[in-house]
Every structure is written in C-alpha cells, then in structure tokens.
Design an enzyme around this catalytic site. Structure first.
Site, PDB file in Angstrom:
ATOM      1  N   LYS A   1      -3.398   3.163   8.927  1.00 29.52           N
ATOM      2  CA  LYS A   1      -4.355   2.839   9.999  1.00 29.52           C
ATOM      3  C   LYS A   1      -3.825   3.157  11.395  1.00 29.52           C
ATOM      4  CE  LYS A   1      -6.815  -0.637   7.279  1.00 29.52           C
ATOM      5  NZ  LYS A   1      -7.024  -2.084   7.017  1.00 29.52           N
TER       6      LYS A   1
ATOM      7  N   TYR B   1     -11.975   7.811   4.008  1.00 30.13           N
ATOM      8  CA  TYR B   1     -11.179   6.604   4.254  1.00 30.13           C
ATOM      9  C   TYR B   1     -10.314   6.278   3.034  1.00 30.13           C
ATOM     10  CZ  TYR B   1     -10.237   1.588   4.826  1.00 30.13           C
ATOM     11  OH  TYR B   1      -9.633   0.363   4.902  1.00 30.13           O
TER      12      TYR B   1
ATOM     13  N   TYR C   1      -2.028  -8.279   9.689  1.00 28.14           N
ATOM     14  CA  TYR C   1      -3.117  -9.098   9.156  1.00 28.14           C
ATOM     15  C   TYR C   1      -3.158 -10.443   9.889  1.00 28.14           C
ATOM     16  CZ  TYR C   1      -3.012  -5.587   5.409  1.00 28.14           C
ATOM     17  OH  TYR C   1      -3.027  -4.421   4.702  1.00 28.14           O
TER      18      TYR C   1
ATOM     19  N   VAL D   1      -1.074  -3.101   1.589  1.00 24.61           N
ATOM     20  CA  VAL D   1      -1.089  -3.872   0.342  1.00 24.61           C
ATOM     21  C   VAL D   1      -0.284  -3.195  -0.766  1.00 24.61           C
ATOM     22  CG1 VAL D   1      -3.265  -5.029   0.844  1.00 24.61           C
ATOM     23  CG2 VAL D   1      -3.289  -2.810  -0.322  1.00 24.61           C
TER      24      VAL D   1
END
Length: 578
Positions: free
Chosen positions: A234, A359, A411, A429
């Site tokens: 990201k 994505y 997060y 993750v």
C-alpha cells in the site's frame, strides 16, 4: 605542555609561505619521502619526488591523472613513493604481507557491510575473477590488486575508511542477531487464514534483513523465502501515485487521517473519501490512480518495473495462486468497491471490477526479506536506491509516504507503534513489517503468526527491541540520550582506544600504523585527557631529530594539516622539518 592544534599550525604556515620556502622534500631521507606519499581520498594530489624545486607549489602538486597516479613508474620505485590510493588500500589490508589472499579481501569487504554481489562492485568482482585465473596461489600482489580495485576505488575507500552511515557494522550486526534470537523465542499469534493460500506458511518461519542508505547489508533467518507483500504494498503504490500525479491530485480522492477503525471497514470520512491510503478503501482508490486508461496488463508491468527499481533489481515475483485465492475470498473488498463506486470516489470512467482485479494482483506481488529491505532503504534514502544509485521516487512522494506510514501504517496499532517505536512502518497479513529508519536504513521483518490486530507478533517485538537498544525513535535526542546505543557513531570505548593507538604510534615513530589510521578515517587531531595531539607527542619525543622518526614526524605534519575540500579538491600542506 600547552595544547596544540594543527589548524593553528596550518594558519601560521599559510601566512608564512611568502617568508620561507618549504624544504622538507629536499632534506627528508627516503623514509620521510615514503611517509610524505600519503594521498588524500578522492584526489589526484600527492607529494612530489625528492629533489623537486622548493616552495609550496613545488612541494604539493597535482597528479596529471588517475591513470598516471595508479601506474607504478621506475622513478616511484626508486624514491619509495606510494603514488595512489589503491596502494594505501593494499597496504592497509595486507598488514605487512607482500600479497593479499583473495578470500582475505572479500572477508574484509564483507565486514564493512558490502556484499561481493553489490551492483556497484560489479567491475571490481569481475576483474578479480579474471585476475585470479592468472595466479597459482589465489593471492594478489600490489599490481594485481590495483588492477582489480581501481574501477571502484571511491566506494571501497569509503567502506574501509568507515565513512558509511553505520561505521562499526560488525558490532551492529551482532546486536541485530541478538534481537532476532529474542524474537525467535516468542510463540503465540495465528497465521492468517481468511486468504487460504496464506494459511499454508509455517508459523516457524522468521527472517530479518536490513539495508542501509549506503548499501550495507545484513540478513538473519529465513530471508530468502518468497512471500506476498499484501498490505505492505500500500505505501509503495501510494508513492508511485504521488510520484506520477503529485500530492494535490492524489488527495482529491483520498484523505490523510487515521481512521481509528479496522482496515477493512465500509466507512468513509465526512467528505465521502477514504480516510487514508493505508486502509483497504483508500488503497483501492489509490490503485485506480495508477496509469489511468491503460489495460491491467500494462498497469501491472508498470508497477512491477517500479518494484524492481525499488528493490535494486533483486527478487520481485508474483504469486498467481495467492491472487486467485484472494479474488475468490474477497467479498469484503468487493463490498468496499461497490460502496466506493456508489459514493463516486473513483476518477471518472473507472471500471471498478477491473480495479479490484488489479488491487488483488498488487497484493500478490512476492518479495523476500532481502529484496524488501532494499525497497525500505530506498524510502529511507529519499527515493534513491542505495545499491544502484538510481532515482526511483520523487522527494515529495517519499516524504508523504513516510508520513502516512508513521501515522496509519500499523492498522489499529498505529498509535501505539508511533508512541513506542516512533518510526514509519507498514505491516501486512502475510506477516511482513516494512520498517524505515529515515536517512539510515530499511528493514523487513517477516514471521507469519499475527496478533489480533493483524501484525506480526515477532515483527512487532523486533521493532520494539531495536528502538529500545538504539536511539532510532524519531524523538530520541541524539545528543543527550546516553542510555541508548547510537550505531551512527563509533562507541566511546572505540574512541579511547583510537586515541591511545594514535599517540603510541606517534611516540614510537610507527609510520605504517599512521598510514593505516589515516586511511581508516581516524581523526588525526584527536586529543588525550591532557589535550595532547599525536603531532604534539611526536615533537615532544624528539621524533623530528631521529633518522627513522623523521618520516613519522613529517607524515604527522602532513596528515594533521590535510584539508579536504568536498570530494574532488584536496590540498595537501606540509610544514617544514624541525
């Protein structure tokens, strides 16, 4: 004894040049001539042969070129002059021997943090391989050594002079290994299973790799195992979007604030924009800004090209299995996509389903800890890849990316991470944590077991332990935080040891040791507890009046008044012999 500073001697020397000639070159014995042959790094300046006309301009003259300075002439041999930096590097590594075994050179190189596979050392390593084929004993004499290193002499000089951002890299690497071992003992956490392909990774995998802004590398653990970037991609695609379009355009569609919510929530800010590019909604919109109007195939190739540059052309792959697995289980992301489409968050003409495919593809890009650490180091280095020197991202893109990583990258743990660690980071993750120490290094930690917030258990512990040991936290005071280690500086014990060694060499007239100290970037003006310098000690011990010690004294004079101007201009000034 009154304290003496060589800078004062330099000033006096320069002011008195019109009053008396420098005759050291004519009166110094051969040993002194050899001592005066010290060449400053990155320079063509050198001391002339004995017998050159007296006077400042006659004594300190520029070499006609690098190739001439590197060529051993018969006159140089007779005068005992070491005319080049390559020679000094040879004698530093050889430690009195006539030849350097190839393995000794590569071992010494690795101790500085450089790898033999570093792209910047390609010419040197290729020449080394070719040269070793011509030798029977696998060793290099002075001429063969010069032939191998001359194409990369600037980088090698920086390495052996400890001019890199982490001077004592071996010691720092030992600390990293200790922190890694502490993390290895941890248990707990669960491997992500909501993407079936990720659940296949062993919970015992654990690797840490780092790359400094000077290209120093260290790895420990499972650092060659490929894994998917997932959310670690990201910040990288946000950086690409800002690099291409600028901050203002990108933030027409995406906010800059932490959301305070789970990363996959269907929630927008009061302006109906995603809160930031580090949550799924913001990352999906950010994906739509890359290479608008192109096909997904073109977009993917474009991003992969960027990733390869960020990683210095080290491993960057793609896991089609993970892509398919993520697309099949991506109901929440499809829901977010339709919600964004309803709120008109995408640029006009965007195909939402095509963007979601893209994505998922970007999340499935594979790296290793080693290649990802170079990506992080490129961010730490202001957008320049440390191991290739190529400009990859604009300063604006890097600044914005690090700012958002600092505030939103971990997060729901982002606030606590910013408080305790105080460094830009992004977790994924798959178990990765991309950590950036601005202007120092990039680190990738990878361990699949995650805590309840989706961050790697071992990775979080490693980052916390690192900042507890070293003053890398953004708000650690570098001057007054004495309880922490600062790897960017040589330790106090090392400084005390260097003062003792330098003064003892001056006391005994050890010219070879002084040459090594000068090449290793030792401060030749450092003082002991009584403010005595090496020059002071040499003069007090009468080294100027002894035959063999004259070289020592003259070398000290030479080194102590050496003034380096930037990288290409070096002026070597020597005072007269006593």
């Amino acid at each position: 004894m009154l304290p003496f500073r060589s800078t004062a001697a330099l000033k006096e020397l320069l002011q008195s040049q019109l009053k008396w000639p420098v005759r050291a070159a004519m009166i110094a014995p051969p040993a002194a001539a050899a001592a005066l042959s010290f060449a400053c790094p990155l320079s063509g300046w050198r001391a002339p042969q004995p017998g050159r006309k007296a006077g400042f301009r006659g004594f300190c003259t520029p070499a006609k070129g690098h190739s001439e300075a590197s060529t051993d002439t018969s006159a140089d041999k007779k005068a005992g002059i070491l005319p080049s930096l390559e020679d000094l590097l040879f004698y530093t590594i050889a430690e009195g021997q006539e030849k350097i075994p190839a393995h000794k050179f590569t071992t010494a190189l690795k101790s500085t943090g450089l790898r033999t596979g570093d792209p910047r050392l390609k010419e040197c390593m290729e020449m080394l391989k070719v040269t070793l084929k011509t030798t029977s004993d696998g060793a290099l004499d002075r001429h063969l050594f010069k032939k191998c290193v001359q194409s990369n002499i600037v980088l090698l000089t920086q390495a052996f002079r400890k001019k890199f951002v982490i001077p004592d890299f071996q010691s720092f690497s030992t600390h990293i290994n200790d922190i890694y071992d502490n993390g290895k003992k941890l248990s707990g956490g669960q491997v992500a299973d909501y993407i079936p392909q990720l659940a296949r990774f062993s919970p015992d995998l654990w690797g840490v790799a780092l790359c400094t802004v000077d290209g120093q590398r260290h790895t420990v653990g499972d650092t060659k195992v490929p894994f998917c970037l997932q959310s670690c991609v990201k910040p990288l695609k946000y950086a690409i979007a800002v690099h291409d379009h600028g901050t203002e355009y990108v933030h027409r569609f995406i906010g800059k604030e932490p959301s305070g919510l789970r990363f996959n929530k269907l929630f927008l800010n009061e302006d109906d924009k995603p809160h930031n590019p580090m949550v799924n909604a913001g990352a999906i919109v950010c994906t739509s800004l890359i290479k608008q109007g192109a096909s997904n195939a073109e977009k993917f190739d474009y991003v992969m090209n960027f990733m390869n540059k960020l990683a210095g052309n080290e491993y960057v792959g793609f896991s089609n299995a993970t892509f398919q697995s993520e697309r099949e289980s991506g109901d929440r992301n499809f829901a977010i996509g339709y919600y964004l489409k309803e709120k008109k968050c995408f640029p006009e003409g965007t195909d939402m389903t095509s963007i979601l495919d893209f994505y998922f593809q970007l999340c499935s890009i594979e790296v290793t800890c080693e290649s990802a650490s170079v990506m992080a180091a490129t961010l730490a280095n202001g957008g320049f890849c440390p191991i290739t020197g190529e400009r990859v991202l604009s300063p604006e893109a890097v600044r914005n990316t690090l700012s958002l990583m600092h505030s939103c990258g971990m997060y729901d743990f982002s606030g606590q991470f910013a408080f305790h660690v105080g460094l830009p980071a992004k977790s994924g993750v798959a178990g990765g944590i991309l950590l950036v120490v601005p202007n120092v290094m990039g680190i990738m930690c990878w361990s699949p077991p995650l805590d309840k917030l989706g961050n790697s258990v071992r990775g979080i512990q490693f980052c916390t332990d690192l900042v507890s040991l070293c003053n890398f936290h953004n708000y650690d005071n570098l001057r007054h935080f004495a309880k922490k280690l600062d790897p960017r500086r040589e330790g106090g014990d090392q400084r005390v040891k260097s003062v003792i060694n330098l003064l003892f060499a001056a006391y005994t007239g050890d010219v070879s040791a002084l040459r090594r100290f000068a090449l290793s970037s030792m401060d030749m003006e450092q003082r002991d507890y009584d403010s005595r310098t090496a020059l002071h000690v040499a003069a007090a011990e009468g080294q100027a009046q002894t035959g063999s010690g004259s070289g020592c004294f003259l070398l000290l004079l030479c080194v102590c008044v050496c003034v380096c101007v930037m990288e290409a201009e070096v002026l070597l000034v020597c005072s007269r012999s006593c």
